[in-house]
Design a protein around this motif. Sequence first.
Motif, PDB file in Angstrom:
ATOM      1  N   TYR A  42     -49.941  64.960   2.867  1.00 27.92           N
ATOM      2  CA  TYR A  42     -49.421  66.336   2.831  1.00 27.92           C
ATOM      3  C   TYR A  42     -48.025  66.405   3.453  1.00 27.92           C
ATOM      4  N   PHE A  43     -47.832  65.706   4.581  1.00 21.50           N
ATOM      5  CA  PHE A  43     -46.516  65.722   5.239  1.00 21.50           C
ATOM      6  C   PHE A  43     -45.449  65.082   4.356  1.00 21.50           C
ATOM      7  N   LEU A  44     -45.770  63.930   3.752  1.00 19.21           N
ATOM      8  CA  LEU A  44     -44.787  63.261   2.899  1.00 19.21           C
ATOM      9  C   LEU A  44     -44.432  64.115   1.688  1.00 19.21           C
ATOM     10  N   LYS A  45     -45.442  64.771   1.119  1.00 14.16           N
ATOM     11  CA  LYS A  45     -45.163  65.646  -0.029  1.00 14.16           C
ATOM     12  C   LYS A  45     -44.256  66.796   0.373  1.00 14.16           C
ATOM     13  N   MET A  46     -44.567  67.426   1.500  1.00  7.95           N
ATOM     14  CA  MET A  46     -43.751  68.552   1.955  1.00  7.95           C
ATOM     15  C   MET A  46     -42.338  68.106   2.317  1.00  7.95           C
ATOM     16  N   PHE A  47     -42.228  66.985   3.021  1.00  6.94           N
ATOM     17  CA  PHE A  47     -40.920  66.544   3.504  1.00  6.94           C
ATOM     18  C   PHE A  47     -40.019  66.103   2.350  1.00  6.94           C
ATOM     19  N   PHE A  48     -40.486  65.103   1.590  1.00  5.72           N
ATOM     20  CA  PHE A  48     -39.632  64.548   0.545  1.00  5.72           C
ATOM     21  C   PHE A  48     -39.502  65.493  -0.643  1.00  5.72           C
ATOM     22  N   GLY A  49     -40.572  66.228  -0.961  1.00  6.02           N
ATOM     23  CA  GLY A  49     -40.458  67.188  -2.054  1.00  6.02           C
ATOM     24  C   GLY A  49     -39.478  68.306  -1.747  1.00  6.02           C
ATOM     25  N   SER A  50     -39.561  68.852  -0.533  1.00  6.01           N
ATOM     26  CA  SER A  50     -38.644  69.926  -0.147  1.00  6.01           C
ATOM     27  C   SER A  50     -37.216  69.420  -0.017  1.00  6.01           C
ATOM     28  N   ALA A  51     -37.046  68.209   0.569  1.00  9.71           N
ATOM     29  CA  ALA A  51     -35.709  67.639   0.701  1.00  9.71           C
ATOM     30  C   ALA A  51     -35.082  67.380  -0.667  1.00  9.71           C
ATOM     31  N   ALA A  52     -35.885  66.862  -1.604  1.00  9.32           N
ATOM     32  CA  ALA A  52     -35.363  66.613  -2.950  1.00  9.32           C
ATOM     33  C   ALA A  52     -34.991  67.915  -3.656  1.00  9.32           C
ATOM     34  N   LEU A  53     -35.819  68.948  -3.481  1.00  9.65           N
ATOM     35  CA  LEU A  53     -35.512  70.239  -4.097  1.00  9.65           C
ATOM     36  C   LEU A  53     -34.221  70.825  -3.524  1.00  9.65           C
ATOM     37  N   GLY A  54     -34.064  70.787  -2.196  1.00  6.33           N
ATOM     38  CA  GLY A  54     -32.845  71.303  -1.587  1.00  6.33           C
ATOM     39  C   GLY A  54     -31.622  70.516  -1.989  1.00  6.33           C
ATOM     40  N   THR A  55     -31.748  69.183  -2.046  1.00  5.57           N
ATOM     41  CA  THR A  55     -30.623  68.348  -2.472  1.00  5.57           C
ATOM     42  C   THR A  55     -30.231  68.644  -3.908  1.00  5.57           C
ATOM     43  N   LEU A  56     -31.225  68.770  -4.784  1.00  9.44           N
ATOM     44  CA  LEU A  56     -30.948  69.064  -6.195  1.00  9.44           C
ATOM     45  C   LEU A  56     -30.268  70.415  -6.350  1.00  9.44           C
ATOM     46  N   THR A  57     -30.744  71.423  -5.613  1.00  8.39           N
ATOM     47  CA  THR A  57     -30.116  72.746  -5.681  1.00  8.39           C
ATOM     48  C   THR A  57     -28.668  72.696  -5.202  1.00  8.39           C
ATOM     49  N   GLY A  58     -28.423  71.953  -4.118  1.00  8.17           N
ATOM     50  CA  GLY A  58     -27.057  71.825  -3.622  1.00  8.17           C
ATOM     51  C   GLY A  58     -26.148  71.125  -4.613  1.00  8.17           C
ATOM     52  N   LEU A  59     -26.649  70.076  -5.266  1.00  8.46           N
ATOM     53  CA  LEU A  59     -25.834  69.372  -6.256  1.00  8.46           C
ATOM     54  C   LEU A  59     -25.556  70.250  -7.476  1.00  8.46           C
ATOM     55  N   ILE A  60     -26.542  71.060  -7.875  1.00  2.00           N
ATOM     56  CA  ILE A  60     -26.309  71.982  -8.995  1.00  2.00           C
ATOM     57  C   ILE A  60     -25.230  72.989  -8.636  1.00  2.00           C
ATOM     58  N   SER A  61     -25.267  73.496  -7.391  1.00  2.84           N
ATOM     59  CA  SER A  61     -24.218  74.435  -6.972  1.00  2.84           C
ATOM     60  C   SER A  61     -22.853  73.746  -6.949  1.00  2.84           C
ATOM     61  N   ALA A  62     -22.818  72.453  -6.605  1.00  3.03           N
ATOM     62  CA  ALA A  62     -21.552  71.717  -6.622  1.00  3.03           C
ATOM     63  C   ALA A  62     -21.010  71.599  -8.043  1.00  3.03           C
ATOM     64  N   LEU A  63     -21.900  71.305  -8.991  1.00  2.00           N
ATOM     65  CA  LEU A  63     -21.447  71.210 -10.385  1.00  2.00           C
ATOM     66  C   LEU A  63     -20.982  72.561 -10.915  1.00  2.00           C
ATOM     67  N   ILE A  64     -21.709  73.626 -10.548  1.00  2.00           N
ATOM     68  CA  ILE A  64     -21.298  74.955 -11.009  1.00  2.00           C
ATOM     69  C   ILE A  64     -19.933  75.321 -10.421  1.00  2.00           C
ATOM     70  N   SER A  65     -19.735  75.057  -9.140  1.00  3.84           N
ATOM     71  CA  SER A  65     -18.427  75.354  -8.537  1.00  3.84           C
ATOM     72  C   SER A  65     -17.346  74.451  -9.101  1.00  3.84           C
ATOM     73  N   PHE A  66     -17.720  73.233  -9.512  1.00  2.00           N
ATOM     74  CA  PHE A  66     -16.755  72.309 -10.120  1.00  2.00           C
ATOM     75  C   PHE A  66     -16.260  72.858 -11.456  1.00  2.00           C
ATOM     76  N   PHE A  67     -17.204  73.299 -12.307  1.00  2.00           N
ATOM     77  CA  PHE A  67     -16.830  73.787 -13.630  1.00  2.00           C
ATOM     78  C   PHE A  67     -16.356  75.244 -13.604  1.00  2.00           C
ATOM     79  N   SER A  68     -16.581  75.945 -12.487  1.00  2.27           N
ATOM     80  CA  SER A  68     -16.108  77.327 -12.417  1.00  2.27           C
ATOM     81  C   SER A  68     -14.592  77.405 -12.418  1.00  2.27           C
ATOM     82  N   PHE A  69     -13.952  76.288 -12.095  1.00  2.00           N
ATOM     83  CA  PHE A  69     -12.487  76.270 -12.142  1.00  2.00           C
ATOM     84  C   PHE A  69     -11.981  76.519 -13.557  1.00  2.00           C
TER      85      PHE A  69
END
Length: 575
Positions: free
Chosen positions: A254-281
Amino acid sequence: RSANATHEVINFTLHTTLAATTKLVVPTPAKPILPVQTGVQAQQEEQSSGMTIFFSLLVLAICIILVHLLIKYRLHFLPESVAVVSLGILMGAFIKIIEAQKLANWKEEEMFRPNMFFLLLLPPIIFESGYSLHKGNFFQNIGSITLFSVFGTAISAFIVGGGIYFLGQADVIYKLNMTDSFAFGSLISAVDPVATIAIFNALNVDPVLNMLVFGESILNDAVSIVLTNTAEGLTRENMSDVSGWQTFLQALGYFLKMFFGSAALGTLTGLISALISFFSFHIDLRKTPSLEFGMMIIFAYLPYGLAEGISLSGIMAILFSGIVMSHYTHHNLSPVTQILMQQTLRTVAFMCETCVFAFLGLSIFSFPHKFEMSFVIWCIVLVLFGRAVNIFPLSYLLNFFRDHKITPKMMFIMWFSGLRGAIPYALSLHLGLEPIEKRQLIGTTTIIIVLFTILLLGGGTMPLIRLIDIEDSKARKKNKKDINLSKTEKMGNTIESEHLSELTEEEYEAQYIKRQDLKGFMWFDAKYLNPFFTRRLTQEDLHHGRIQMKTLTNKWYEEVRQGPSGSEDDEQELL
């Protein structure tokens, strides 16, 4: 007859098949609809919520005035968290006197609601913490910080929880079962060295020590929350027929699922925001800072809601999202939006932290307590011992792999700086322990440990640093440097220029790509990730950004000159 017989056989077969299918396929139960209050109940709920909001804002306003007085009268030796907690205690005593005289009844308004903390107050604090980890020291020490925050927090939680459980079985202290003991050990392992970090910044201690303590505290909060949720999950399930080893494996999964799953979701969301801000130019979104800023605010809270909606840790997701957005997305924004993000996040996080510390002081009089001296003393001993087992062995282990060694003095200061703060307090109220006296005992003990670490350990950090490092103390006396522990004053007076992206393609290549000292993730990031997710500015971009900033400054200055106070001396001083 043959046709009738065949027809009957077909009907019998269909009936048998449908009956078997009905038995095999269990219909999915409908998702329960939350009850909606209407009429008088809804009106009463709105009035109660309105009074709670009014009371919270009133407390926050008084705390802001207190912080302003600390800055105005240069009471820099007093950390703001200590002052706000003290003010909360005084306000709680005043409200208690008013209620005793039956002049008013604010019991419901002054009670701290854990749901308000986890939904409204904690996400901005965690996101701002991750967003402020943009300095290179964090990524250069990412291995050490991860080891302290993940394995160190788990070690501390097991030591505190196991000690409480076995002492209870020996009838030395109040008896708790294994899952409740581990839940308390997990929540009390969340460190919050706000006062210590302020002292580090004021005394200019080793930046590696500063980053180790600060980075560990940021990741440690999220890990502690996940560990506490793991223990709560085991408490809710029926584990009576499960062996200890199976329980451990289930908790680990349960801990590994919560830790790595949440970290991966947050990282993916941050990278998507980076791509959106990249192409927003290319769609000129940078030319409208208000829209660009609104998009970033949406992505700041988006991972928290998504993670909580799919049964992951929203705190872990929003933390990693903040780190990724700070490292990549921030540098794709216009200069105006960069400054707006910095100042807005700092202001909101300050208000949320102040509100939590104020309610921490108020809880001394508003919270129903159960105090047991032996339980409190043994918990403090176990907390200090668990922190020691966390810091010293792991530091010696890390020194085999580090170029910049962690000295024994640094280890001792890291152990001493393990203050507890708002998160353990809120987690203690969030636990659904039965009977009620158990919940009151955990809450009371948590409040005492938080106050003990903030007042005693936090107040003793500066004398300890000066005692350990005598030579630097003499140098500071010669320079007559004013020690300033006001976090708010420092945040308001400075804009972190190193976090404003003004590197062209050539400057970035000269500063990062051609450096020979980059290793591991730092080299991979500078070589591949950063060029892919961030846009290097051209000279034309820099020129446009400076014109935009100059235009806003001139517009603000013209509005100031048109104000009622317009003497030439004031204008000259402003210039």
